[in-house]
Each structure stands twice: as C-alpha cells, then as structure tokens.
Design a protein around this motif. Sequence first.
Motif, PDB file in Angstrom:
ATOM      1  N   LEU A 237      12.180  15.635  53.744  1.00 17.57           N
ATOM      2  CA  LEU A 237      13.282  14.683  53.660  1.00 17.57           C
ATOM      3  C   LEU A 237      14.599  15.341  54.055  1.00 17.57           C
ATOM      4  O   LEU A 237      15.459  14.710  54.680  1.00 17.57           O
ATOM      5  N   GLY A 238      14.786  16.591  53.679  1.00 14.43           N
ATOM      6  CA  GLY A 238      16.002  17.297  54.064  1.00 14.43           C
ATOM      7  C   GLY A 238      16.112  17.441  55.568  1.00 14.43           C
ATOM      8  O   GLY A 238      17.195  17.253  56.154  1.00 14.43           O
ATOM      9  N   ARG A 239      15.009  17.795  56.226  1.00 21.31           N
ATOM     10  CA  ARG A 239      15.024  17.922  57.691  1.00 21.31           C
ATOM     11  C   ARG A 239      15.264  16.564  58.341  1.00 21.31           C
ATOM     12  O   ARG A 239      15.997  16.459  59.333  1.00 21.31           O
ATOM     13  N   LEU A 240      14.657  15.529  57.764  1.00 23.87           N
ATOM     14  CA  LEU A 240      14.858  14.188  58.299  1.00 23.87           C
ATOM     15  C   LEU A 240      16.316  13.761  58.160  1.00 23.87           C
ATOM     16  O   LEU A 240      16.886  13.132  59.057  1.00 23.87           O
ATOM     17  N   LYS A 241      16.934  14.155  57.057  1.00 28.86           N
ATOM     18  CA  LYS A 241      18.337  13.804  56.848  1.00 28.86           C
ATOM     19  C   LYS A 241      19.239  14.524  57.836  1.00 28.86           C
ATOM     20  O   LYS A 241      20.202  13.944  58.360  1.00 28.86           O
ATOM     21  N   ARG A 242      18.931  15.786  58.111  1.00 26.38           N
ATOM     22  CA  ARG A 242      19.755  16.555  59.048  1.00 26.38           C
ATOM     23  C   ARG A 242      19.589  16.049  60.485  1.00 26.38           C
ATOM     24  O   ARG A 242      20.535  16.062  61.271  1.00 26.38           O
ATOM     25  N   ASP A 243      18.376  15.609  60.814  1.00 25.17           N
ATOM     26  CA  ASP A 243      18.097  15.172  62.184  1.00 25.17           C
ATOM     27  C   ASP A 243      18.178  13.662  62.328  1.00 25.17           C
ATOM     28  O   ASP A 243      17.657  13.103  63.301  1.00 25.17           O
ATOM     29  N   ASP A 244      18.814  13.015  61.372  1.00 23.43           N
ATOM     30  CA  ASP A 244      18.803  11.550  61.298  1.00 23.43           C
ATOM     31  C   ASP A 244      19.783  10.950  62.305  1.00 23.43           C
ATOM     32  O   ASP A 244      20.879  10.508  61.952  1.00 23.43           O
ATOM     33  N   LYS A 245      19.362  10.921  63.552  1.00 26.77           N
ATOM     34  CA  LYS A 245      20.249  10.374  64.578  1.00 26.77           C
ATOM     35  C   LYS A 245      20.425   8.864  64.409  1.00 26.77           C
ATOM     36  O   LYS A 245      21.457   8.318  64.766  1.00 26.77           O
ATOM     37  N   GLY A 246      19.387   8.206  63.898  1.00 26.46           N
ATOM     38  CA  GLY A 246      19.480   6.758  63.726  1.00 26.46           C
ATOM     39  C   GLY A 246      20.068   6.353  62.396  1.00 26.46           C
ATOM     40  O   GLY A 246      20.048   5.178  62.041  1.00 26.46           O
ATOM     41  N   LYS A 247      20.591   7.315  61.650  1.00 28.56           N
ATOM     42  CA  LYS A 247      21.242   7.032  60.368  1.00 28.56           C
ATOM     43  C   LYS A 247      20.311   6.326  59.383  1.00 28.56           C
ATOM     44  O   LYS A 247      20.755   5.528  58.564  1.00 28.56           O
ATOM     45  N   LEU A 248      19.011   6.660  59.471  1.00 30.12           N
ATOM     46  CA  LEU A 248      18.057   5.995  58.575  1.00 30.12           C
ATOM     47  C   LEU A 248      18.307   6.331  57.115  1.00 30.12           C
ATOM     48  O   LEU A 248      17.999   5.539  56.228  1.00 30.12           O
ATOM     49  N   MET A 249      18.850   7.515  56.856  1.00 33.05           N
ATOM     50  CA  MET A 249      18.998   7.959  55.473  1.00 33.05           C
ATOM     51  C   MET A 249      20.288   7.477  54.829  1.00 33.05           C
ATOM     52  O   MET A 249      20.521   7.733  53.650  1.00 33.05           O
ATOM     53  N   GLU A 250      21.131   6.786  55.570  1.00 29.48           N
ATOM     54  CA  GLU A 250      22.353   6.277  54.965  1.00 29.48           C
ATOM     55  C   GLU A 250      22.007   5.192  53.941  1.00 29.48           C
ATOM     56  O   GLU A 250      21.198   4.312  54.203  1.00 29.48           O
ATOM     57  N   GLY A 251      22.649   5.265  52.790  1.00 28.44           N
ATOM     58  CA  GLY A 251      22.380   4.288  51.747  1.00 28.44           C
ATOM     59  C   GLY A 251      21.138   4.581  50.936  1.00 28.44           C
ATOM     60  O   GLY A 251      20.723   3.753  50.130  1.00 28.44           O
ATOM     61  N   TRP A 252      20.520   5.757  51.153  1.00 25.04           N
ATOM     62  CA  TRP A 252      19.324   6.150  50.394  1.00 25.04           C
ATOM     63  C   TRP A 252      19.659   7.349  49.503  1.00 25.04           C
ATOM     64  O   TRP A 252      20.310   8.292  49.950  1.00 25.04           O
ATOM     65  N   ASN A 253      19.177   7.318  48.279  1.00 17.89           N
ATOM     66  CA  ASN A 253      19.274   8.463  47.374  1.00 17.89           C
ATOM     67  C   ASN A 253      17.882   8.983  47.062  1.00 17.89           C
ATOM     68  O   ASN A 253      16.930   8.189  46.920  1.00 17.89           O
ATOM     69  N   VAL A 254      17.762  10.291  46.920  1.00 17.43           N
ATOM     70  CA  VAL A 254      16.477  10.932  46.638  1.00 17.43           C
ATOM     71  C   VAL A 254      16.469  11.391  45.185  1.00 17.43           C
ATOM     72  O   VAL A 254      17.396  12.077  44.740  1.00 17.43           O
ATOM     73  N   LEU A 255      15.426  11.030  44.463  1.00 14.04           N
ATOM     74  CA  LEU A 255      15.268  11.408  43.055  1.00 14.04           C
ATOM     75  C   LEU A 255      13.931  12.120  42.878  1.00 14.04           C
ATOM     76  O   LEU A 255      12.881  11.597  43.258  1.00 14.04           O
ATOM     77  N   LYS A 256      13.992  13.320  42.298  1.00 11.74           N
ATOM     78  CA  LYS A 256      12.788  14.123  42.087  1.00 11.74           C
ATOM     79  C   LYS A 256      12.354  13.980  40.629  1.00 11.74           C
ATOM     80  O   LYS A 256      13.140  14.208  39.714  1.00 11.74           O
ATOM     81  N   LEU A 257      11.093  13.621  40.410  1.00 13.37           N
ATOM     82  CA  LEU A 257      10.571  13.424  39.064  1.00 13.37           C
ATOM     83  C   LEU A 257       9.778  14.638  38.594  1.00 13.37           C
ATOM     84  O   LEU A 257       9.431  15.505  39.378  1.00 13.37           O
TER      85      LEU A 257
END
Length: 792
Positions: free
Chosen positions: A772-792
């Motif tokens: 998810l971190g790599r996807l966020k860094r390479d997120d050219k399409g801004k897919l991760m905007e408005g998303w929060n990650v929670l680890k259980l």
Amino acid sequence: MVLRPLAARAAFLNTVPKCPAPTCECAETPEMPEDLPIDREAKLDGLISNYAEQVLVCTGRSDWPSRIEEANSGDNLAADLKEMIGRGGVFSDPFHNISVLNSSFPPSTSRRPEVQATSAYLLPSFKYVPYLSRVSFDSMQALVKGYLLPEKLHPMNDKLPAIHKDRLTRKEAYRHLLVGVRDVDDVLVLICGHGGRDKRCGIFGPVLQAEFERQLPQAGLELLNGPVVAESVSVPPLPGTGEGDKPTTARVGLISHIGGHKFAGNVIIYLPPRLKNNGGNPHPLAGHGIWYGRVEPKHVEGLIQETIVKGNVIKEHFRGGITQDRKILSGTTAPNGKGSPWVILALIFTASAGTAYLYRRKSSTDDDVINMSTFSSFTIVKREQVSPTAFIITLRPSGWVGPKELAPGHDGDGEKIGFLSRRIQDAWRHGLWSVEIKQPQLQIARHYTPLPPLYENAISSAASTSGKSITTQIKEEYDEGEEEEEELADLRFLIRRMDGGEMSNYLSRQRVGDTVWLRGPHLGFDVARRLGTEHNTDTAARHQGRRVVFLAGGTGIAPALQLAHKLLDTGDDRSLGKPHISILWANRHGADALGREFVSASASATSSRGWFGFLWGRTKENQDRSSQTVENPPPPLLLPPPPPTSSLELQIRDLKKRHGSNLEISYFVDDEGSFIKSRDLEVALARAPATHPAAAAGIDDGCTWHSAKAIQVLPDDNDAARSPSTYPCTCARPPGANLIFVSGPDGFIAAYAGAKRWHEGHEMQGVVGGVLGRLKRDDKGKLMEGWNVLKL
C-alpha cells in the motif's frame, strides 16, 4: 469470574422455608415498569457474586451514575481502587475478587475539616476505615496492601515469579498508616438502590430502606443514622452500662449494583462477629453476610425476626452467603437433606477431577457475564473443525451451562437460563472488538476476535443449498424461529493451530465441556465514525457511496466479518445508502477459503513461501510466472463448490446473498498460486465514487478521525476512549473517509501496510508501508486520495 474453593454448603445453618406473614401494616409493594418485570420463577439459590471482600465506600448519597467510577468526573474512591486492583492495575489478581461498591452511608467527619477524606466498610472483614485521604496515594496503597490483598495466594498463582507473588500478598505492616480503623459491631442492612443502573432497584431500594428503618426499632434494635464517630473522648462507662446492657445497633443503607436487577429487591444483611442473641449467646449467623432476593416490604418484618433476631435463613429468598473467612455459601438444605443438583454436580466434578474448586455461577461484581477487570469462566459448548488446521469454538458463560442431560443453556423445563450481556451487546453495537483469552499454565493472554452471531435466517436460507446434516445440526443448537442474535452471550472464535503457537496449541487441546477464561471486551476502531456514516447531519452525503477495502490474512477474516455485520446488518442508516465492502481474503490452503462460490480446478503446486515468497523471495522464474498471471492470466476452469460443511461457510454465503453488490469477497490461495497484488488493490480502490465527501481537500491534518497523519500516531485502536467532545472532527463538513483495513499475522500486515510502530510503551499505527505504501507513492491516478489505512 474468580476461581475459589468449593462453595461451602449452608447445610449447618438454621433455615425456615418461607418468610412469615407480617403481623402489622407495611408499605405497599411498588409497581414495576412494564418492560422491566421481576423474575419470580428462576431459582435464587447460588446467584451470588463470588468475591473475597466488598469495599463499601461511604458517599452519603445514592444518585450514582450507572458506572460508579464515573461519578464526579472520575475523581472518587471507587475509581481509584478499581485503577489499582482492576484490570491492568498493579495489584490486579483475577483469583482474588474485590468488589467495590458505593453506599449511602455518610462518611465520618474529621476534627480537621480541611482534610479531604472519605470512609469505607470492609466486609466480611467487618472493618470500618474512617479516614481515607483523597489527596494521598499512601492511604490507598495502605488500604489495598494492608487489608484487601490475600494473606495467601490462590494455587493458580504458584507459577508466578517470587517478586510478583510478593507484590500480590497482604502486608499487615501497612495498616498503621490508616488511623482509627475499628471493628464493625453494627448489623448492616444493605439494599441495592442503584437507580442509575436499573429502575427496578431504584424503585425498590428507598421503599425497603424506609420499611427496615421503621421495623428495626420495633424489634428491639437501636437504629443509627449518622456517621460513625471515630474520634470520641475515652471515658469510663457509667455504672450499669456494660456490654451486656448495650442494645444491638443497626444501620440501613442503599448500595450500588450487586448483580441480579431482575430479582429486586436485593438485600444483604451483615451480622457482626460479636453479635449475641437474646439469650446472650453467640448469634448463629455472627460473622456472616446473607444475600436475599425478591424482597418486598411485606417481607421486611419476617427477615428481621428470622435472620437478625433468631439467626435463621429464609430459603425462598436466599441467594447465597459469605462467612468471615470468605467461604461462599450456597444451598440451604438441612443436614440430612439432599443437595441441590448444582452442588451434587460440583461434588461429582470435584471427585473425578481431583480438585477442590468450583466455578461459581457469576463472572464479576455485577450481573454481566464478562468484565474488563477479571478473567471470567466460559465453557466450550461446541467445537467445529472447519479445515485441517482451523476450528471454531463456541463459548458460553460457565454459569449458564447446565448438567449434560439438559439442553445447553436451558433448565429442566426447557426455559433459557442466562441473560443478555450488556457489555457484549455494547461491543456488537460498536463494531470492532476483541477479548483476551488466557493460557492459565503459562499465565499469558492473547486477543481473539469473535465471529458475528449466527442468524436463524442464515441457517434457513442455506437449507436449499446444503446438505441437511449440517443445517439440522446447527438448528438443534440455536433456537429455531429466531431472527435476532443468540441471547445467551455465546461467543464464536475462529482458531488456526500454528506450529509453535502457545495459545493456538493450547486452545486446540480443549474439548467440549472444558473451561476457557476470558476478559474484555476491548473495543477497537469506530468504523462508522471514521467513515462518516454516523453523526453526519447531511442526509444527501450519507446517501453517497462509502467504501471499505479489507485485506484479511487467514483468521484475519473475523474482524472483516465483524465490520460487515456492523455496517450492513446493524447499521443505523440501513434505510440510506449502504457502504460497499470489498474483502480480499488470503489463505495458504484452499481448504481454508470458506464460502467460495467457485473453486479453481487448475490449482498450481503448493508454494512454501506464502505471502513472503510472493512479495520478496521470488526467483526470476517465479517472477515471470507471476507476471504472466497478472497480465495474461490463463482462463480458469471453475467448478461449483462442494456443499457447505461448517457454520462459518453458511454464514459467509448468507452474508453475500443478503447484501448482494454491497459485499464482495475475493479469495487468494497460496497453494493455487494466487496472491493479493497491487492490481487487485487498484481495482478495489478504483470503484470508489469520485464525488465522495471525504475528498482530500476537505480533511484537516489534525483531525483524529479522518487525517492519515493523525492516525499514524494514535496510541491504540480504542476509539471508544476518544470522546467526540474531547476529540472533535475538525474537517470540512460533511466528514468521512474511505477505509482500508489490514488484518492478519504480523508479517501479513507488515507486507501490505508496513509494520506498526512501538513508541513509549504504545503500539502506534506508524507510516503506511509495504504494498500500500508503494501504491501510495506511485499513485499517479490519485487512487489513494480520500483513503485511510488502519492496521488491526
């Protein structure tokens, strides 16, 4: 729940079967609210909280909140004591239960009014502590270490290190720090009058208090109403006023919740050790505390005459008792009578198991079956193997498991025994939660997440798609015709036995009928608040789609199903737009992928590397094969699934059937060469609507609920402890964010979201790493905007 010596039979107590009829006018029995009836059918005998000591805090009032430790914004003696001896407290001992109660008795008044102090009774030690400083920790420590801790630890603590044993053992040297401590010589009549907890006790309590105060003087007892005087001047007694001429004194007070609202009025009578009867001989019940239930005003005269004056126990109202040496009493059969079925069962159990302990029928200091302070006894009533390495155990509070010849959770007449657990109900309303399960030999505990409750409609709907054997089996174990959650506080856990896993191997050895110790519930993230589906006054925004993507590894599916249960089954806004939930479930073996609608017939060879092999340890050959799988997957040959063989499989299929497009579950199996890849995440994230109200521009970086930066430094996942008034949402309205959850083994979480971060004793969320971190860094399409990650 406290494990204590086998309950002593009250066989040698003098008993009368019924309360004698009153000989004078008495107050009318108050009417109860229609929705809160008095239970007049259940057996009372044995329904007593199992405790070693009751600490009765003298507050001089009776308008306490439901949780007494919350009075005065938490600045009170009950809160201080629970912090020391409750769960997580430095003197916490699950095998030595201290019950902390509030009372309406006024505290003693010091000659120095500037001193902030309160008073307390210790029962059945029959001690009165007049001055407990509210500004000094020393007095609290002296009370706990000098009076409340056990003189000898329970045998279950034998394996503790010596230093821990020493900390949990009483030190009488501390007693000199508390001045004015005196023996209790008054008869104490304690009446549950906790109206802030339950209306029945709130109605009965004052009526019974007035009736006892009216009747006691008529029986020859001197009624004392003021505070205990502890600083009197010592002078010789006047002639003719020796101890033999002193009348028996009594005090009547209201107390906070002791368990058993439905048996109101609830009364405890403590008779002091030096009490004499009318003949000047030791009173038969001297040093005892006698618990009564279903007491009405018409019974007060009889209780005074039979129990306080004559020393008899009235069987029809008897809930149990305690002696000065802390033996819990149950059963009022005469010496030559037969014991109750519960006691006989206990004796048989004792003889066969070679032990001298009985698990009492209460789990804490109130009428709930589980609490945060002590470990409570639950019994395994069902064990279901769902795969070669995974199984489900169903736990029921031990107090509600009858003899084996009776249906589980039912009495001889087929009626349910037990009650709804307030704490478990509140946990299900919250959404995400867990409990601790204890390994008693090693004295370790681990958190486990309960599966959502089974619904009868889930069982019924599965009948057409499954063999009758599993459906019939489940129907026999859950009440037919019910469409609501099982009422008996049953908890179901999915366990996978892991090589070298202390807890999983311990649980795998337990069988039906064995006892498991639980503590909790521990509440987790408030999903609805973080999504923005609650406390949002913008109806249009609540209609807009919200999305949750849940990455589950192995038994991490349990919190995923909890989340679906909260948002889709029990959400407050079910009439509005439901959120969409995508669950990506990874397992090592196909047999663990329960609820699949189709099974691949072209499963590849077993991969020994699993998630880690996919993410880091791949050879070039494996990378080429993985690339081929992602970009140009061969057309799979799909076969229909076999009939469901477990309750969990039925439950998953029913969830998907009932919620349609709102719930998707994608399966990934190591043995079949399928793994959760970046492309799978991109597809799941891309389905979120572009007009979601939680666009990144509207999120304030300091918002505890919706800011990714704030989430990284959260000290824990207990959102229930974060009051909205203390931690308000500071985002542009309407608030909300899409959520990505990652749950499973530590390695799985680290691989997909990055490891959690330890800081100053807290396990923080930390930065988002991994896939998810790599996807966020390479997120050219801004897919991760408005998303929060929670680890259980």
